[in-house]
Design an enzyme around this catalytic site. Structure first.
Site, PDB file in Angstrom:
ATOM      1  N   LYS A  85      10.352  -9.307   5.982  1.00 29.02           N
ATOM      2  CA  LYS A  85      10.697 -10.328   4.974  1.00 29.02           C
ATOM      3  C   LYS A  85      12.008  -9.975   4.257  1.00 29.02           C
ATOM      4  O   LYS A  85      12.893 -10.801   4.120  1.00 29.02           O
ATOM      5  CB  LYS A  85       9.585 -10.458   3.913  1.00 29.02           C
ATOM      6  N   ARG A  88       1.565 -12.811  -4.232  1.00 31.21           N
ATOM      7  CA  ARG A  88       0.759 -11.950  -3.366  1.00 31.21           C
ATOM      8  C   ARG A  88      -0.730 -12.148  -3.635  1.00 31.21           C
ATOM      9  O   ARG A  88      -1.559 -11.509  -2.983  1.00 31.21           O
ATOM     10  CB  ARG A  88       1.101 -10.489  -3.642  1.00 31.21           C
ATOM     11  N   ARG A 139      10.475   3.756   8.626  1.00 27.37           N
ATOM     12  CA  ARG A 139      11.487   3.109   7.777  1.00 27.37           C
ATOM     13  C   ARG A 139      12.199   4.110   6.869  1.00 27.37           C
ATOM     14  O   ARG A 139      11.576   4.980   6.270  1.00 27.37           O
ATOM     15  CB  ARG A 139      10.817   2.021   6.928  1.00 27.37           C
ATOM     16  N   ARG A 171      10.352   5.691   1.460  1.00 32.94           N
ATOM     17  CA  ARG A 171       9.617   5.195   0.285  1.00 32.94           C
ATOM     18  C   ARG A 171       8.258   5.881   0.213  1.00 32.94           C
ATOM     19  O   ARG A 171       7.577   6.042   1.219  1.00 32.94           O
ATOM     20  CB  ARG A 171       9.422   3.672   0.402  1.00 32.94           C
ATOM     21  N   ARG A 222      -1.973  -0.640   1.605  1.00 28.96           N
ATOM     22  CA  ARG A 222      -1.214  -1.885   1.473  1.00 28.96           C
ATOM     23  C   ARG A 222      -1.702  -2.932   2.476  1.00 28.96           C
ATOM     24  O   ARG A 222      -1.757  -4.121   2.156  1.00 28.96           O
ATOM     25  CB  ARG A 222       0.283  -1.610   1.658  1.00 28.96           C
TER      26      ARG A 222
HETATM   27  P1  AMP Z   1       7.527  -4.704  -1.518  1.00 28.06           P
HETATM   28  O1  AMP Z   1       8.895  -4.117  -1.601  1.00 28.06           O
HETATM   29  O2  AMP Z   1       7.531  -6.204  -1.542  1.00 28.06           O
HETATM   30  O3  AMP Z   1       6.717  -4.134  -0.377  1.00 28.06           O
HETATM   31  O4  AMP Z   1       6.758  -4.271  -2.867  1.00 28.06           O
HETATM   32  C1  AMP Z   1       6.544  -2.913  -3.164  1.00 28.06           C
HETATM   33  C2  AMP Z   1       5.393  -2.771  -4.125  1.00 28.06           C
HETATM   34  O5  AMP Z   1       5.697  -3.430  -5.359  1.00 28.06           O
HETATM   35  C3  AMP Z   1       4.077  -3.370  -3.660  1.00 28.06           C
HETATM   36  O6  AMP Z   1       3.351  -2.529  -2.774  1.00 28.06           O
HETATM   37  C4  AMP Z   1       3.371  -3.556  -5.003  1.00 28.06           C
HETATM   38  O7  AMP Z   1       2.904  -2.309  -5.495  1.00 28.06           O
HETATM   39  C5  AMP Z   1       4.518  -4.011  -5.910  1.00 28.06           C
HETATM   40  N1  AMP Z   1       4.662  -5.488  -5.874  1.00 28.06           N
HETATM   41  C6  AMP Z   1       5.711  -6.196  -5.376  1.00 28.06           C
HETATM   42  N2  AMP Z   1       5.498  -7.512  -5.497  1.00 28.06           N
HETATM   43  C7  AMP Z   1       4.276  -7.641  -6.073  1.00 28.06           C
HETATM   44  C8  AMP Z   1       3.467  -8.763  -6.428  1.00 28.06           C
HETATM   45  N3  AMP Z   1       3.861 -10.021  -6.199  1.00 28.06           N
HETATM   46  N4  AMP Z   1       2.259  -8.512  -7.013  1.00 28.06           N
HETATM   47  C9  AMP Z   1       1.839  -7.256  -7.252  1.00 28.06           C
HETATM   48  N5  AMP Z   1       2.535  -6.161  -6.911  1.00 28.06           N
HETATM   49  C10 AMP Z   1       3.750  -6.341  -6.323  1.00 28.06           C
END
Ligand code: AMP
Length: 200
Positions: free
Chosen positions: A13, A88, A122, A155, A166
């Protein structure tokens, strides 16, 4: 054009959004990036969410909704945006409907095996955020970003335990959004198995 990118972690994404944001002239809003920037800056938000994110869990709906509502209230995203990583949960989707309309939701369809392969290799640049991969797209010089010279790191939430968490959370809390948006006639599925370069 107001778009939502929906899909499991590692579906591509963010990588596709970085390309699409230029083509569509639509700002890219990644809630994950906003949280990571807050952590790097040591802000109160960053301190609050660091342990949650490192463990691969979701930040609470209240905090995430408020942050996104505020960002979508800014002038540059009045007519177009790409929302990457939000909503989410169903609660987040319902809140979003209250403060913004959405033209299309792009569902990144990809099996778990591909997600695990991508996330376990990654590497992310601390400075520009570019995603490298140990096998598929390694930087020429180990540990150094070939785009900006920044430091490359893994990360915390890409470690095996957090990835499993996740994916479980994605299945339980996020995947129901596929049906939610399909019912509203807003969903477009894309096959996200190929590398992003082959999609756009
Ligand atoms: P991402 O980079 O989109 O994978 O987001 C990294 C982390 O940020 C996720 O695993 C969550 O811990 C937090 N996070 C990002 N977006 C959301 C969301 N919409 N709701 C809750 N936690 C989020």
């Amino acid at each position: 054009m107001k778009l939502v990118f929906l899909g499991p972690p590692g579906a591509g994404k963010g990588t596709l959004a970085v390309k699409a944001t230029v083509l569509l002239k639509a700002p890219h809003i990644s809630t994950g990036n906003i949280f990571r920037e807050a952590i790097a800056a040591g802000s109160p938000l960053g301190v609050k969410v660091k342990a949650i994110i490192d463990a691969g869990k979701l930040v609470d709906d209240g905090t995430t909704i408020e942050l996104t509502r505020e960002r979508l209230g800014q002038g540059d995203v009045k007519d177009s945006f790409i929302l990457d990583g939000f909503p989410r949960t169903i609660a987040q989707a319902e809140a979003l409907a209250g403060f913004s309309n959405i033209d299309r939701v792009i569902n990144f369809d990809v099996p778990d095996s591909v997600v695990i392969e991508r996330l376990s290799g990654r590497l992310v640049c601390r400075k520009c955020g570019f995603n490298w991969h140990k096998t598929f797209n390694p930087p020429e010089k180990a540990g150094v970003c070939g785009k900006c010279g920044g430091e490359i790191y893994t990360r915390e939430d890409d470690r095996a335990e957090a990835v499993k968490k996740r994916l479980d959370i994605y299945r339980e809390q996020t995947a129901p959004l596929i049906g939610y948006y399909r019912e509203k006639g807003l969903l477009t599925d894309i096959d996200a198995r190929p590398q992003v370069d082959a999609i756009l």
